[in-house]
Scaffold this active site. Sequence first.
Site, short mmCIF file in Angstrom:
data_model
loop_
_atom_site.label_atom_id
_atom_site.label_comp_id
_atom_site.label_asym_id
_atom_site.label_seq_id
_atom_site.Cartn_x
_atom_site.Cartn_y
_atom_site.Cartn_z
N ASP A 1 50.84 56.46 39.51
CA ASP A 1 50.99 55.11 39.43
C ASP A 1 50.48 54.21 40.38
OD1 ASP A 1 52.41 52.96 38.23
OD2 ASP A 1 54.16 53.08 39.40
N SER B 1 54.10 46.35 37.83
CA SER B 1 53.76 47.48 36.76
C SER B 1 54.28 46.63 35.42
CB SER B 1 54.14 48.74 37.18
OG SER B 1 53.35 49.33 37.85
N GLN C 1 47.33 51.31 32.45
CA GLN C 1 48.64 50.76 32.57
C GLN C 1 47.54 49.02 32.88
OE1 GLN C 1 50.18 49.93 37.18
NE2 GLN C 1 50.86 51.89 35.83
#
Length: 358
Positions: A270, A294, A344
């Site tokens: 991440d 995100s 993502q």
Amino acid sequence: MLRVCFSRLPRAQGVCQVYFAAGVMACAHSAYNRSMTVPHISADTTANLVRMLDLTPAASLGGDDSFSAVTLTRESPRTFGGQVLAQALVAAQRTVEGKQLHSVHGYFLRPGDITKPLYYASQRLNDGRSFATRRVQAFQEPGERPVFAPGAEVYEDPQAIFSAIASFQLPAAGVEHQLPVMPRGLPDPESLPRVSDYLGQVQHPVAQAVAWERPIDIRYVSAPLYTQPDDSSTEPQAVVWFKTFDELLNPDGSPVPPVYHQAAIAYASDYLPLEPALRAHSKFWLQPGMKSASLDHAMWFHRPARADQWLLYVLDSPSAQGGRMLSRGSIFTADGQLVATVAQEMMFRLPEFAPTSS
């Protein structure tokens, strides 16, 4: 969750501006010089990661298996999204026997607060012979009201900050192939500078936390984007090596469960999804007025790997539009085995596209 607004962050002692972005500091500082810093990464960084993954059973939340967790990395007032994802994976695995995590699809719903405890609820959606499915959610107290009362049998009015569905499979034999293949001819990770080599001399508490206290050792193969765009390329790509600083072990020195390695890989995944878009549009972490967050995170775990051994993370971005960008990543072992695939989507807003008042 990643939340970045560069226009509102402080100037550090008139020397440089330091910005928090997805756990990465951007600092207007001199170019890399290996003699600048002597690495002194705290031996506690890896131990802190293990402690964050060591969830504690808690009172049932809505009848589901529940766990509490701590936050020990405090680079920002907002909880790092990779931490929430990693802890959610452990919470889901705690309710599954004999099967291994192979995929997760999660959404970041609200920013987490590092000053408040985290709670995870794992709902048993399915337990088949070959596969099991869990819905796992992360909760925190809304506002200042103490809704998570110690010793309570049922929590009241929790606020979800993250929601995911994870799938687990009984180990099985089958055909194998992999695509993409790992890039060749890359520099050895030990020959590349650490993040602390870029930021270790920046006398700002957040820069110091990122340089010395984060649990993941990241070594850039592509040019880092801390202080300036990459003049050598606008290809929407990024390539880094990463691993935990030390071996992942329990406090008694015994090996950690395999899911801890998967969780640590998810934690690290991440940090970097925005970088391909930054490179494609000649932007950098220090970009004034840029905002990002995100929106979701998906991972597929293909093969077992250790998070405390070097892994290669290759990212690209196939599309950006409407204030959003999509990032894809492939994670390889040092010998080229495809370990995991990451996807993502992020909010990606630049000031030149902000609506103008009439």
